[in-house]
Every structure is written in C-alpha cells, then in structure tokens.
Design an enzyme around this catalytic site. Structure first.
Site, PDB file in Angstrom:
ATOM      1  N   HIS A  92     115.343   0.036  -1.501  1.00 33.59           N
ATOM      2  CA  HIS A  92     114.129  -0.054  -2.240  1.00 33.59           C
ATOM      3  C   HIS A  92     113.080  -0.010  -1.263  1.00 33.59           C
ATOM      4  O   HIS A  92     112.830  -0.681  -0.155  1.00 33.59           O
ATOM      5  CB  HIS A  92     113.906  -1.340  -3.131  1.00 33.59           C
ATOM      6  CG  HIS A  92     112.525  -1.172  -3.854  1.00 33.59           C
ATOM      7  ND1 HIS A  92     112.498  -0.316  -4.994  1.00 33.59           N
ATOM      8  CD2 HIS A  92     111.321  -1.785  -3.764  1.00 33.59           C
ATOM      9  CE1 HIS A  92     111.025  -0.336  -5.254  1.00 33.59           C
ATOM     10  NE2 HIS A  92     110.365  -1.190  -4.609  1.00 33.59           N
ATOM     11  N   SER A  93     112.313   1.178  -1.558  1.00 36.05           N
ATOM     12  CA  SER A  93     111.015   1.376  -0.760  1.00 36.05           C
ATOM     13  C   SER A  93     111.604   1.587   0.989  1.00 36.05           C
ATOM     14  O   SER A  93     112.183   2.502   1.164  1.00 36.05           O
ATOM     15  CB  SER A  93     110.152   0.100  -0.791  1.00 36.05           C
ATOM     16  OG  SER A  93     108.660   0.584  -0.177  1.00 36.05           O
ATOM     17  N   MET A  94     110.756   0.856   1.778  1.00 37.78           N
ATOM     18  CA  MET A  94     111.285   0.841   3.052  1.00 37.78           C
ATOM     19  C   MET A  94     112.929   0.838   3.029  1.00 37.78           C
ATOM     20  O   MET A  94     113.430   1.339   4.161  1.00 37.78           O
ATOM     21  CB  MET A  94     110.670  -0.269   3.993  1.00 37.78           C
ATOM     22  CG  MET A  94     111.081   0.030   5.467  1.00 37.78           C
ATOM     23  SD  MET A  94     110.373  -1.399   6.381  1.00 37.78           S
ATOM     24  CE  MET A  94     111.853  -2.783   6.365  1.00 37.78           C
ATOM     25  N   SER A 120     115.296   4.256  -3.583  1.00 37.10           N
ATOM     26  CA  SER A 120     114.301   3.978  -4.616  1.00 37.10           C
ATOM     27  C   SER A 120     112.900   3.553  -4.146  1.00 37.10           C
ATOM     28  O   SER A 120     112.851   3.159  -3.165  1.00 37.10           O
ATOM     29  CB  SER A 120     114.887   2.578  -5.214  1.00 37.10           C
ATOM     30  OG  SER A 120     113.917   1.906  -6.119  1.00 37.10           O
TER      31      SER A 120
END
Length: 250
Positions: A92-94, A120
């Site tokens: 997720h994200s990074m 994500s």
C-alpha cells in the site's frame, strides 16, 4: 500469538496449513501493526506475513534504509524463509513500490517469486513523481495528518510527533528520491487497487502499473480516501481478497 520469522517479518496469526502466504508491505511511516486488523479478518486459507521496516515499533533502534535499492535488496533476502508455499504480495502506498521492486529482484534471480502482485494507492512507475516534503518537518507532518490512516487525536500530540517523525522523514526521503527503472520484467498477475476519494492517486496513475508485467492486469476500485483499507472500508477489502485467493486459477 506473534511469530517473528526474522527481523523483517511478522506473523500475528500463524496458519501453517494455509494454502498461501500474503506478504504485506506498509506505507511510508507505517509499521507492521497497521495491517493487524485486516490480517486478523483474512480467511484461514491465507496466512498474513507483514513486513516490519527498521526505525519503528519493535525496530525503533534500527537505522531506516536510505534508498529503495537498500530496502528492496535486503527484503528480497529476508523473504527466503517463505519458500515453502505460494506467496502473494500486497503493498500500500510506498509499500506498493517496495513490493514491486522486491518482486523484480526475485524474478531476476530465477528462483521463488510471488504468484500475484497487488499494488494499492501508488502511481505506476511511469507516473511516479519526485518530491521534497522530507526536507520540511512541518510540511511533512501536515501531509501525514491530511492523508488520514492514524487517529487525529494521536497526531495532535507533540510527543507522538517527536517519536514518529524520524521514521516518517526517512521513508518520505526514500520514496521521494526513488527513480523507478522502466521495464516489463514481471510475468505474473498484477492488480492495482485504488479508491474513489484519494487526493494522491487517480485511475490513470493506477493504469500506469499495466506495463510492468506480461501477465494479466486488473484494477479494483474501493470507496474511501488514501487509507480506504482502514476501519469501515476494511471489510470490502477483506471480502475481495478472500474471493480473489479462492479463484480456481489460484
């Protein structure tokens, strides 16, 4: 019961008989604990294994990684103990970029690699943008507060800021200075997840993940903001993952 597989990997609910392991990669500033509620609700055929980056939680005394190469190279080696069953990645994200880079390294080695990569709330490599928020603590903290994902009452406490900021700054520096190398070096299914109210990422950003693989590509949209997989949004994500991992192709 929490099982520490090594300094990098945590299993809060060991399921040795599960059909597959799903490795979760946290966001910038995030710890393994972020995924604990979601992991607890996963079905019994999925064993959640969560990455713990250095510089936070029970690794607070460890020095955070300064570059994506350092982080991904070390993680690729740390994942060797999971060679016993099929493995999926969820970032997720990074964490999406970290999961992608680790998958690339494992594929290049020609050995065990993830069967599926789920990314994500992070633009695909061609649309990732550099940044400089890590250079200004006030601006950095403002960004963290605006994105959500953490109780706003905690974020308002100066002592929480003092504890959390070093790891967050290190992660932002890592991801804001990261320059992905273009290329299609995966042949596994890739699924890009995003939300309809994310101020950081849109559909076109997530479409940019399509070129990373010659395998199947899909997109999944959820309701919510950047941290759509928290709290009330968690159940739809769990149900979707449960169904996806039960498909005959798996």
């Amino acid at each position: 019961m929490t099982v520490v597989l090594n300094s990098w990997l945590r299993t809060f609910w060991p399921r040795p008989d599960a059909a597959l392991s799903m490795v979760f990669f946290p966001h910038a500033g995030g710890s393994a604990g972020f995924y604990r509620p979601l992991a607890q609700e996963l079905p019994e055929h999925v064993e959640p294994v969560i990455v713990q980056y250095p510089g936070r939680a029970d690794r607070a005394q460890d020095t955070p990684c300064r570059t994506m190469d350092e982080l991904a190279d070390t993680l690729a080696q740390a994942l060797v103990p999971l060679d016993g069953k099929p493995v999926w990645f969820f970032g997720h994200s990074m964490g999406a970029s970290v999961a992608h880079e680790v998958a690339r390294r494992l594929a290049a080695r020609g050995g065990p690699r993830p069967r599926h990569l789920i990314v994500s709330s992070r633009p695909g490599p061609a649309r990732q943008r550099p940044g400089d928020k890590h250079l200004d603590d006030d601006r950095l903290w403002s960004d963290v507060c605006a994105l959500g994902g953490t109780d706003s009452r905690l974020l308002a406490m100066p002592e929480i800021r003092a504890i959390a900021l070093p790891a967050i700054r290190a992660d932002y520096r890592l991801i804001e200075t990261y320059r992905p190398v273009p290329g299609t070096d995966l042949d596994i299914p890739v699924t890009a997840c995003f939300s309809d109210g994310d101020p950081e990422v849109d559909r076109e950003d997530m479409e940019a993940w399509r070129p990373v693989t010659t395998g199947p590509f899909a997109m999944e949209r959820f309701r919510g903001g950047h941290f759509y997989l928290c709290d009330s949004g968690r159940r739809p994500v769990v149900d979707w993952l449960a169904g996806l991992t039960r498909e005959p192709s798996v």
